[in-house]
Design an enzyme around this catalytic site. Sequence first.
Site, short mmCIF file in Angstrom:
data_model
loop_
_atom_site.label_atom_id
_atom_site.label_comp_id
_atom_site.label_asym_id
_atom_site.label_seq_id
_atom_site.Cartn_x
_atom_site.Cartn_y
_atom_site.Cartn_z
N LYS A 257 0.76 -1.24 0.23
CA LYS A 257 0.01 -0.08 0.22
C LYS A 257 0.97 1.37 -0.10
O LYS A 257 1.77 1.53 0.91
CB LYS A 257 -1.07 0.05 1.17
N ASP A 262 -2.77 10.11 3.95
CA ASP A 262 -4.03 9.78 4.03
C ASP A 262 -4.74 10.78 4.97
O ASP A 262 -4.83 10.65 6.19
CB ASP A 262 -4.06 8.46 4.59
N LYS A 269 -10.33 12.56 8.36
CA LYS A 269 -9.86 12.23 9.58
C LYS A 269 -9.88 13.47 10.67
O LYS A 269 -9.44 14.46 10.20
CB LYS A 269 -8.43 11.63 9.51
N ASP A 280 1.75 6.32 5.54
CA ASP A 280 0.68 5.35 5.21
C ASP A 280 1.08 4.65 3.61
O ASP A 280 0.45 3.81 3.06
CB ASP A 280 -0.69 6.17 4.80
N ASP A 339 -12.08 7.08 3.79
CA ASP A 339 -10.78 6.76 4.43
C ASP A 339 -10.38 5.30 4.51
O ASP A 339 -9.24 5.01 4.96
CB ASP A 339 -11.40 7.27 5.94
N GLU A 341 -9.52 3.56 2.03
CA GLU A 341 -8.96 3.66 0.57
C GLU A 341 -7.65 2.68 0.44
O GLU A 341 -7.72 2.40 -0.69
CB GLU A 341 -8.35 5.36 0.32
N ARG A 343 -7.61 -0.40 0.92
CA ARG A 343 -8.02 -1.52 0.26
C ARG A 343 -8.38 -1.42 -1.25
O ARG A 343 -8.30 -2.41 -2.17
CB ARG A 343 -8.93 -2.05 1.09
N1 BES Z 1 -4.36 4.41 6.76
C1 BES Z 1 -5.40 4.12 7.55
C2 BES Z 1 -5.17 3.14 8.87
C3 BES Z 1 -3.93 3.56 9.91
C4 BES Z 1 -4.40 4.02 11.19
C5 BES Z 1 -2.73 3.30 9.60
C6 BES Z 1 -3.57 4.36 12.14
C7 BES Z 1 -1.90 3.80 10.59
C8 BES Z 1 -2.30 4.27 11.81
C9 BES Z 1 -6.40 3.66 6.71
O1 BES Z 1 -6.58 3.96 5.57
C10 BES Z 1 -7.84 4.12 7.37
O2 BES Z 1 -8.24 5.17 7.57
N2 BES Z 1 -8.79 2.94 7.83
C11 BES Z 1 -9.81 3.24 8.61
C12 BES Z 1 -10.90 2.17 8.12
C13 BES Z 1 -12.35 2.54 8.36
C14 BES Z 1 -12.80 3.91 7.77
C15 BES Z 1 -12.92 1.42 7.95
C16 BES Z 1 -9.83 2.93 10.17
O3 BES Z 1 -8.84 1.87 10.52
O4 BES Z 1 -10.31 3.52 11.06
ZN ZN Z 2 -4.68 4.65 4.80
ZN ZN Z 3 -7.75 5.70 5.50
#
Ligand code: BES
Ligand code: ZN
Ligand code: ZN
Length: 489
Positions: A257, A262, A269, A280, A339, A341, A343
């Site tokens: 990834k 992000d 966020k 990220d 968010d 993204e 996947r």
């Molecule tokens: N990049 C984030 C995940 C992340 C969180 C990486 C903390 C490093 C530290 C990912 O893209 C994300 O935002 N995931 C969301 C998914 C949700 C919207 C279903 C999450 O984990 O909150």
């Molecule tokens: Zn992310």
């Molecule tokens: Zn994200």
Amino acid sequence: MLQLTPVDLKKEKIETLIVPVCEDKVIHTDKTLSDLIRKAKQLKEFTGASKEEVTFYSPSGIKTERVTFMGLGKRDKIDLENLRSMAGKAVKGCMGKGISEIFIAVPDAAKIKIDEADILTALGEGAVLGNHLYRKYKEEKKLKPLKRVHLVVEPEAEKNHGKLLQRVESVCSGTIQAREWVSTPSNKKKPEQFAGLIKTAAGKTNLRASIMNDKQLKEKKFDSLLAVAAGSESKPRMVILEHRPLGAKKTVALIGKGVTFDSGGLNLKPSGSLDYMKSDMSGAAVVAATMITISRLKPKINVVGLMPIVENMPSGSATRPGDIVRSYSGKTVEINNTDAEGRLILIDAMAYAVKTYKPHVLIDLATLTGACVVALGERIAGVFSSDDELAESIIQSGAKTHERCWKMPLPDDYKEMLKSDFADISNIGGTRWGGAITAALFLSEFVEGIPWAHIDIAGPSYSKKESGYCGPGGTGFGVRLLCDLLENL
Ligand code: BES
Ligand code: ZN
Ligand code: ZN
């Protein structure tokens, strides 16, 4: 930087010697050293307990100017990670003191009951990785990395393990490369720039390298990836690196990834969660650095590394929650949260890899979910796999390199949560529970039955605080693990 060096301490003049010491047992064979350790232990302040340290200047009996004794604790508690950390701390402690080389007295393998090659590998890794500083944008450069670290061994060990340190240096330089990319701020690694950095690094190897630009991605219908990139002024890229040794039969595809920042997109966020989102792209950094490293290690399997690289930003052109796209595989996806993204870019890269390279094994690495960090904390990655043997191999390699992985479930019935009323699949599960699992299940819909593992590195890829052999910033988590895995698969 690393060297195996037999030394006669009584005769040879050296500047700095590091001596690991055990609390309860003698762990060196050299009589001169044992005598010195006894003297050090006569001081009440030093017992050899873990993290203790004491320095003698020009002690009698040897010709060394500075001897630092470092506690390792009880002998039966010593493991490879203690040795890595000790070596890392030894090196860090010497930076900024005008020291350019140190000698580390290697404990006797039989006495600490650990294989000699493993001891040398661990000490070498700790020393090289602990010697790395990321300070490209800092004027002040008081600390000076060491130029050389000698591992003091018996003459036979020098003969037996000649090649070993070369491998350690390669693997560590890959880890350092990944760390530097991850620590680089997002304004200096927009997708086009980051792709360029990877290509430049790969250009020095014999890997095949290619980059798809936004036009090519559009033509080839990477619409799920493009939906993530839509809000950013920076155009996406897909970098592909290939290691193809003659006569190789198996093909492994690695997918990383690469979200250079992000923001969450229109599902922006909150402030606290924006911190460290420059990291990220850790999955892509680890895959690129691993590819570059294996071009030197030359395992006899084909390895293809695919790195989808985008920036996730909100804007008038950004993808909206509820938008539907047709992914590269042909399946439609309802993007209910912008968010989620990672996947979306991974499934296009995975579907492309499956179609183009027909790999025997597919492994993706991604800072995919905060939920995985909630489950396992900041130092352990989650492994999700349709193939128990593959998951076990990953966990074993990670145990060896102390890039710890924990197996997570992929329950079939949870797939229900990814149902969409309007498209083939939704990019989020309906609830906030089990977020790491639903993310992995979403990916599993795009692997077409190929043995696959997903490693969620959201926790361990970045660290605000320094530790034994890592500074603050990117950790390079995964490079050493993947190198070990690819050499043994
Ligand atoms: N990049 C984030 C995940 C992340 C969180 C990486 C903390 C490093 C530290 C990912 O893209 C994300 O935002 N995931 C969301 C998914 C949700 C919207 C279903 C999450 O984990 O909150
Ligand atoms: Zn992310
Ligand atoms: Zn994200």
